[in-house]
Design an enzyme around this catalytic site. Structure first.
Site, PDB file in Angstrom:
ATOM      1  N   HIS A 138     -11.082 -28.979  11.759  1.00  0.00           N
ATOM      2  CA  HIS A 138     -11.951 -30.241  11.531  1.00  0.00           C
ATOM      3  C   HIS A 138     -12.796 -30.067  10.179  1.00  0.00           C
ATOM      4  O   HIS A 138     -12.495 -30.737   9.110  1.00  0.00           O
ATOM      5  CB  HIS A 138     -12.851 -30.833  12.685  1.00  0.00           C
ATOM      6  CG  HIS A 138     -13.625 -31.820  12.290  1.00  0.00           C
ATOM      7  ND1 HIS A 138     -14.923 -31.763  11.809  1.00  0.00           N
ATOM      8  CD2 HIS A 138     -13.463 -33.162  12.380  1.00  0.00           C
ATOM      9  CE1 HIS A 138     -15.258 -33.231  11.603  1.00  0.00           C
ATOM     10  NE2 HIS A 138     -14.602 -33.972  11.676  1.00  0.00           N
ATOM     11  N   GLY A 140      -8.153  -7.492   4.707  1.00  0.00           N
ATOM     12  CA  GLY A 140      -8.958  -7.579   5.900  1.00  0.00           C
ATOM     13  C   GLY A 140      -8.136  -8.457   7.053  1.00  0.00           C
ATOM     14  O   GLY A 140      -9.018  -8.540   7.764  1.00  0.00           O
ATOM     15  N   LYS A 163       0.816  -1.268  -0.024  1.00  0.00           N
ATOM     16  CA  LYS A 163       0.019   0.138   0.053  1.00  0.00           C
ATOM     17  C   LYS A 163       0.767   1.185  -0.129  1.00  0.00           C
ATOM     18  O   LYS A 163       0.610   2.228  -0.877  1.00  0.00           O
ATOM     19  CB  LYS A 163      -1.097   0.011   1.257  1.00  0.00           C
ATOM     20  CG  LYS A 163      -2.042   1.046   1.186  1.00  0.00           C
ATOM     21  CD  LYS A 163      -2.849   0.836   2.088  1.00  0.00           C
ATOM     22  CE  LYS A 163      -3.947  -0.267   2.307  1.00  0.00           C
ATOM     23  NZ  LYS A 163      -4.450  -0.481   3.570  1.00  0.00           N
ATOM     24  N   ARG A 220      -3.436   3.031   8.706  1.00  0.00           N
ATOM     25  CA  ARG A 220      -3.803   1.539   8.134  1.00  0.00           C
ATOM     26  C   ARG A 220      -2.390   0.705   8.098  1.00  0.00           C
ATOM     27  O   ARG A 220      -1.517   1.203   7.766  1.00  0.00           O
ATOM     28  CB  ARG A 220      -4.136   1.676   6.663  1.00  0.00           C
ATOM     29  CG  ARG A 220      -5.671   2.533   6.433  1.00  0.00           C
ATOM     30  CD  ARG A 220      -5.697   2.659   5.100  1.00  0.00           C
ATOM     31  NE  ARG A 220      -6.555   3.787   4.721  1.00  0.00           N
ATOM     32  CZ  ARG A 220      -7.887   3.761   4.413  1.00  0.00           C
ATOM     33  NH1 ARG A 220      -8.300   2.409   3.909  1.00  0.00           N
ATOM     34  NH2 ARG A 220      -8.637   4.637   4.193  1.00  0.00           N
ATOM     35  N   CYS A 272       5.302 -39.699  -5.754  1.00  0.00           N
ATOM     36  CA  CYS A 272       3.754 -39.794  -5.649  1.00  0.00           C
ATOM     37  C   CYS A 272       2.905 -39.563  -4.429  1.00  0.00           C
ATOM     38  O   CYS A 272       1.837 -39.976  -4.264  1.00  0.00           O
ATOM     39  CB  CYS A 272       3.563 -41.426  -6.092  1.00  0.00           C
ATOM     40  SG  CYS A 272       4.050 -42.518  -5.076  1.00  0.00           S
ATOM     41  N   SER A 309      10.260 -44.158  -6.899  1.00  0.00           N
ATOM     42  CA  SER A 309       9.174 -43.104  -6.799  1.00  0.00           C
ATOM     43  C   SER A 309       9.160 -42.623  -5.275  1.00  0.00           C
ATOM     44  O   SER A 309       8.824 -43.551  -4.422  1.00  0.00           O
ATOM     45  CB  SER A 309       7.795 -43.804  -7.062  1.00  0.00           C
ATOM     46  OG  SER A 309       6.676 -42.703  -6.917  1.00  0.00           O
ATOM     47  N   MET A 354      -5.677  -7.400   8.692  1.00  0.00           N
ATOM     48  CA  MET A 354      -5.101  -6.576   9.911  1.00  0.00           C
ATOM     49  C   MET A 354      -5.772  -5.243  10.027  1.00  0.00           C
ATOM     50  O   MET A 354      -6.889  -5.175   9.632  1.00  0.00           O
ATOM     51  CB  MET A 354      -3.463  -6.204   9.465  1.00  0.00           C
ATOM     52  CG  MET A 354      -2.659  -7.408   9.547  1.00  0.00           C
ATOM     53  SD  MET A 354      -0.913  -6.911   9.116  1.00  0.00           S
ATOM     54  CE  MET A 354      -1.123  -6.568   7.242  1.00  0.00           C
ATOM     55  N   ARG A 396      -3.643  -1.318  -6.191  1.00  0.00           N
ATOM     56  CA  ARG A 396      -2.947  -2.635  -6.050  1.00  0.00           C
ATOM     57  C   ARG A 396      -3.327  -3.753  -7.252  1.00  0.00           C
ATOM     58  O   ARG A 396      -4.581  -3.637  -7.593  1.00  0.00           O
ATOM     59  CB  ARG A 396      -2.992  -3.241  -4.840  1.00  0.00           C
ATOM     60  CG  ARG A 396      -4.390  -3.822  -4.322  1.00  0.00           C
ATOM     61  CD  ARG A 396      -4.647  -4.087  -3.052  1.00  0.00           C
ATOM     62  NE  ARG A 396      -6.006  -4.316  -2.440  1.00  0.00           N
ATOM     63  CZ  ARG A 396      -6.405  -4.526  -1.457  1.00  0.00           C
ATOM     64  NH1 ARG A 396      -5.515  -4.237  -0.344  1.00  0.00           N
ATOM     65  NH2 ARG A 396      -7.620  -4.653  -1.086  1.00  0.00           N
ATOM     66  N   TYR A 449       9.378 -36.908 -12.976  1.00  0.00           N
ATOM     67  CA  TYR A 449       7.920 -36.608 -12.903  1.00  0.00           C
ATOM     68  C   TYR A 449       7.255 -36.559 -11.611  1.00  0.00           C
ATOM     69  O   TYR A 449       8.228 -36.999 -10.668  1.00  0.00           O
ATOM     70  CB  TYR A 449       7.110 -37.954 -13.637  1.00  0.00           C
ATOM     71  CG  TYR A 449       7.315 -39.190 -12.962  1.00  0.00           C
ATOM     72  CD1 TYR A 449       5.993 -39.413 -12.062  1.00  0.00           C
ATOM     73  CD2 TYR A 449       8.167 -40.191 -12.971  1.00  0.00           C
ATOM     74  CE1 TYR A 449       6.321 -40.459 -11.260  1.00  0.00           C
ATOM     75  CE2 TYR A 449       7.827 -41.394 -12.466  1.00  0.00           C
ATOM     76  CZ  TYR A 449       6.982 -41.794 -11.522  1.00  0.00           C
ATOM     77  OH  TYR A 449       7.166 -42.743 -10.916  1.00  0.00           O
TER      78      TYR A 449
HETATM   79  C1  PEP Z   1       3.187 -42.394   0.177  1.00  0.00           C
HETATM   80  O1  PEP Z   1       3.401 -42.737   1.200  1.00  0.00           O
HETATM   81  O2  PEP Z   1       3.824 -41.124  -0.074  1.00  0.00           O
HETATM   82  C2  PEP Z   1       2.675 -42.928  -0.798  1.00  0.00           C
HETATM   83  C3  PEP Z   1       2.145 -42.315  -2.193  1.00  0.00           C
HETATM   84  O3  PEP Z   1       1.742 -44.315  -0.487  1.00  0.00           O
HETATM   85  P1  PEP Z   1       0.661 -44.207   0.520  1.00  0.00           P
HETATM   86  O4  PEP Z   1      -0.042 -42.973   0.764  1.00  0.00           O
HETATM   87  O5  PEP Z   1      -0.428 -45.156  -0.098  1.00  0.00           O
HETATM   88  O6  PEP Z   1       1.172 -44.750   1.734  1.00  0.00           O
END
Ligand code: PEP
Ligand code: MG
Length: 929
Positions: A476, A121, A43, A112, A877, A810, A123, A356, A897
């Site tokens: 939750h 909003g 700002k 401000r 993964c 992986s 602060m 902004r 990947y």
């Molecule tokens: C992991 O542990 O990151 C994974 C991909 O396997 P899972 O979540 O099935 O334990």
């Protein structure tokens, strides 16, 4: 107030230097400029930049962020800040020909916050500062409007009381509401000057009672206290939450902007408004915004009066409108981005209060980026960085149709789970089930709670969306709805939920059970009434165009985690370039399979186990064939069985209770029990008497005290090799069958939870042996690989060893995070909120990869693995595979990947493209904040 202690060295260093704490702006010239966001905040930098550009900006000064950091360290403001502030105040008074809160024409200021990254909003702000018992009279005379003066003063006492003196807003609201009641009026604007003067007397009593002091009459004292309160507001819970969600450094601090007040409520030639240079919801190139004549900023946003569309200003004040258009167009060209601006007209003269870069939806972000390239404002490369990868989610979930009805925003909470939900309010989970029904959705409902607890789960399941007035992004409600893919707005603090009375109050309006509301989980807005919804648009042509610009920069592949053919098809449609994780256990939960799976587990000898596995084999083969078909031509990583076996059986405690109650159950209960255990072969009560104790004995045997570290992963396949054999057979039979049908299959068999070379060798040998058997039987070979997950610290340490047997790695970063931290994935939420609140952890390590710790293991394992096998294919993964900062880390670490849930594939693609492009292109930005 909690302060954060910085290391001594830092503190001493900053003290020694002669810091410029206060930056003046006004009279066509500013000490700072637009580039100084670190120092002046967004700002302050904007105000300086606008002043330097000759725009009409009310003058003032910015106390820089170092003042706030100093305040965090010492809980006090230094003498030097005081001195420079007094100097700037004197200059401001000189320029304006006014004195702060004194004389016939008193100077009044706004105070401000303004951090480097905008935190809307989050602060605190104080307006009308300088008013006291005397200057309020002067303002009344000068404006010839005693009501306005009294109203400004009562607003100051209220804001000051709340923000500076920590008095609950409700204490002031009570006084105000009582006055309205006494006057039998609904609207604030119906109260007269006299009424408001009486309110002021009462407000002062509120201050005295709660703060044990009088409302300060000395204007400088007001300023000093307000300044420090704004510094403190950097540390309030809302601000902390916001920073955590948006990954903003806690140590940046906020600047404080002190600026001469201009009034939009001095009569019919005054007004105030807010706007955007393009529509922030849709991205359409149109002048967008709203204003109110004879009003203060608060009136525009509070909904007490209904603002008017900004185009109407053209009719009321054509010259001011033209000037506003000219200025905002210029600002957009200057900043090369959509501007979100605030303005005030005082006695026919236009003032720009703020500009902004405008926050926008994912849809708008993509559209605006494309428009700006077409208009020659930015390059295609710059455009890639104008969209936050997480925003692409907007294209994949339902959205509110904001054109269908007038949008009245009742409150804004945290955007806990994206998407849109429209329904009728219910206040209890039971009522939600009653209204919505279990199986069929009779009525769409929104479950409104102060906060949800696990006991509300049945209501959450049937509700279209969840709204809570308390709780943050890891509450939750937030965690559960994200898992369910259900829209949720959490912590909408302006809403007063009274579950007992079954009503909620917001903005002076009361909503009862059955009233309609609409939620926008992407922006956190709670909207009155029943809006329409728009279906997701993953095929949006502009999205495709944008991704076509981004994708060529990407060097890392993006795969999806998918266990069934339907998800695989979906993932491919989102651009997944293979399956990075097929969790085979999810296949066993199917209705036809679970009885055989259970029979396999209950078998106490290899022969019976093999018999059950034989029944599972054709079903597994069919599942794999479906996934191979969906991924024709792309690699598919299939993981052998991983979870502890007790997950497929009833809970130990439930069995104990059922055994105990079986003897005195009535006929109906017995029938129900028989039905429940039909899968295990129960046909009558007689069967149950035998079955339940047998089941319990097996469950006792399998019972895990530490389920995530026990009899699971490759340990299952090593102790029961016939399971791996069956799975390998299903994979290769499906692979050969598919190949014969002309489908290009690239299977990668992945062994979970490996810690040693021998584990890998053991399972690898089984897979390779079965592959050869199948190829011989079927007279055809298929290319395949056998690799492992790296999800234990030991595996990362001995990755060079493991790579002798594993053809790919992986990273299972869910387990790797769990085992590196020693946190349990399942109950980390018991400690996480405290850890985040205390700043012990900056982010949830299960959401964003802990680069310093877990990341080191990823890096080390990749390097060590490739030392042994230079061509080693490496991916990830865990959940982190779809989180932008983790994707960037994976790119920098040289992974081939990332693999994530289908709905995060687009996000991962853009994040990976940005990571690669940021390295090769000299573009300013990076991920948008
Ligand atoms: C992991 O542990 O990151 C994974 C991909 O396997 P899972 O979540 O099935 O334990
Ligand atoms: Mg795992």
């Amino acid at each position: 107030m909690a302060t954060i202690t910085l290391p001594e060295v830092d503190a001493q260093e900053t003290k020694k230097s002669t810091t410029k704490y206060v930056y003046f702006f006004g009279g066509g010239k500013a000490d700072g400029n637009g580039k100084m966001k670190d120092v002046l905040g967004g700002k302050g930098a904007g105000l300086a930049e606008m002043t330097n550009a000759g725009l009409p900006v009310p003058p003032g000064f910015t106390i820089q962020t170092e003042g706030c950091r100093e305040y965090m360290r010492t809980a006090a403001t230094s003498k030097e800040v005081e001195r420079q502030m007094d100097e700037a105040l004197a200059k401001l008074e000189g320029l304006q020909g006014q004195k702060l809160g004194t004389g016939e024409n008193p100077l009044l200021v706004s105070v401000r916050s303004g951090a480097k990254f905008s935190m809307p909003g989050m602060m605190d702000t104080i307006l009308n500062l300088g008013l006291n018992d005397k200057s309020v009279e002067a303002l009344a005379k000068r404006s010839n409007n005693p009501r306005f003066a009294a109203d400004s003063y009562r607003r100051l006492i209220q804001m000051f009381g709340n923000v500076v003196l920590d008095i609950e807003k409700a204490s002031f609201d009570e006084v105000f509401d009582a006055k309205k009641k006494q006057r039998k009026t609904k609207y604030d604007t119906d109260l007269t000057a006299k009424d408001l003067q009486e309110v002021i007397v009462e407000y002062k009593k509120v201050v005295k009672k709660h703060a044990k002091r009088d409302f300060p009459q000395n204007p400088r004292e007001q300023l000093v206290m307000a300044r420090d309160a704004v510094f403190r507001s950097w540390q309030n819970d809302r601000a902390k939450h916001y920073r955590r969600i948006n990954n903003i450094d806690d140590m940046l601090g906020t600047a404080v902007n002190v600026q001469a007040m201009v009034y939009g409520n001095l009569g019919d030639t005054s007004g105030t408004g807010v706007g955007f240079t393009r529509n922030p919801a849709t991205g359409t190139k149109e002048f967008y915004g709203e204003f109110l004549m004879n009003a203060q900023g608060e009136d525009v946003v509070s909904g007490v009066r209904t603002p008017v569309h900004i185009l109407e200003l053209h009719k009321i004040m054509p010259e001011v409108y033209d000037q506003l258009r000219e200025i905002t167009t210029r600002l957009e060209k200057h900043y090369k981005d959509v501007q979100d601006f605030e303005f005030t007209i005082q006695d026919g003269k236009l003032y720009m209060l703020q500009t902004r870069n405008g926050k926008r939806t994912g849809l708008a972000a993509v559209r605006v980026a494309i428009q700006m390239v077409e208009e020659g404002l930015i390059t295609k490369e710059e455009a890639i960085f104008r969209v936050d990868p997480n925003q692409l989610y907007d294209f994949l979930v339902p959205r509110l149709d904001e054109k269908s009805t007038k949008v009245e925003v009742l409150a804004t909470g945290l955007p806990a789970s994206p998407g849109a939900a429209v329904g009728q309010i219910v206040f209890t989970a039971d009522e939600a089930v009653k209204m919505a029904g279990h199986e069929t959705t009779k009525k769409p409902v929104i479950l409104v709670r102060a906060e949800t607890t696990p006991e509300d789960i049945h209501g959450m399941e049937v509700a279209k969306g969840i709204l809570t007035s308390r709780g943050g992004m890891t509450s939750h409600a937030a965690v559960v709805t994200r898992g369910m893919g259900k829209c949720c707005v959490a912590g909408a603090g302006d809403i007063d939920v009274n579950e007992k009375a079954r009503e909620m109050k917001v903005k002076g309006q009361t909503f009862k059970e059955g009233d309609w509301i609409s939620l926008d989980g992407t922006t956190g807005r709670v909207i009155k009434g029943k809006l329409g919804t728009l279906d997701p648009s993953p095929d949006d042509p502009e999205l495709q165009k944008f991704m076509n610009w981004a994708d060529p920069h990407r060097k890392m592949k993006v795969r999806a985690n998918a266990d069934i053919p339907r998800d695989a098809v979906q993932a491919r449609a989102f651009g997944a370039e293979g399956i990075g994780l097929c969790r085979t256990e999810h296949m066993f939960f199917g209705e036809k399979k679970i009885p055989h799976m259970r029979a396999m587990i209950l078998a106490d000898n290899e022969k019976d186990r093999r018999a059950a596995l034989k029944k599972l084999l054709p079903m597994q083969r069919e599942d794999f064939a479906g996934v191979f078909k969906a991924m024709d031509g792309l690699p598919v990583t299939i993981r052998t069985l991983d979870p502890p076996l007790h997950e497929f059986l009833p809970r130990r405690e439930d069995l104990m209770v059922e055994i105990a109650t079986l003897s005195h159950a009535d006929a109906k209960q017995k029938k129900e029990l028989v039905k429940r255990y039909a899968d295990y072969g129960a046909n009558g009560v007689g069967d149950l008497k035998k079955l339940l104790p047998t089941l319990l004995a097996r469950v006792e045997q399998l019972h895990e005290f530490n389920p995530m570290l026990g009899h699971r992963g490759c340990r299952l396949g090593i102790t029961y090799p016939e399971i791996t054999e069956m799975q390998a057979r299903a994979i290769f039979e499906a692979a050969v069958d598919c190949t014969k049908k002309g489908i290009k299959v690239l299977p990668e068999v992945m062994i979970p939870l490996v810690a040693t070379l021998k584990e890998m060798a053991n399972q690898g040998a089984i897979v390779r042996r079965v592959a050869e058997e199948v190829f011989k039987e079927k007279g055809m070979k298929v290319e395949y690989m056998v690799g492992t997950m790296i999800e234990l610290p030991r595996a990362a340490l001995v990755a060079d060893e493991i790579a002798k047997e594993a053809e790919f790695f992986s990273f299972g970063t869910n387990d790797l995070t769990q085992t590196t931290f020693g946190f349990s994935r399942d109950d980390v939420n018991k400690v996480l909120p405290t850890y985040l609140a205390e700043g012990i952890l900056k982010q949830d390590p299960f959401a964003a990869l802990d680069q310093d710790g877990v990341g080191q293991l990823v890096k080390m394992a990749t390097e060590r693995g490739r030392k042994t096998r230079p061509t080693l294919k490496v991916g990830i993964c865990g959940e982190h595979g779809g989180e932008p900062s983790s994707v960037e880390f994976c790119y920098k670490t040289g992974l081939n990947y990332v693999s994530c849930s289908p709905f995060r594939v687009l996000t991962a693609r853009l994040a990976a493209a940005q990571a690669a492009a940021a390295e090769t292109l000299k573009v300013e930005g990076g991920r948008t904040k």
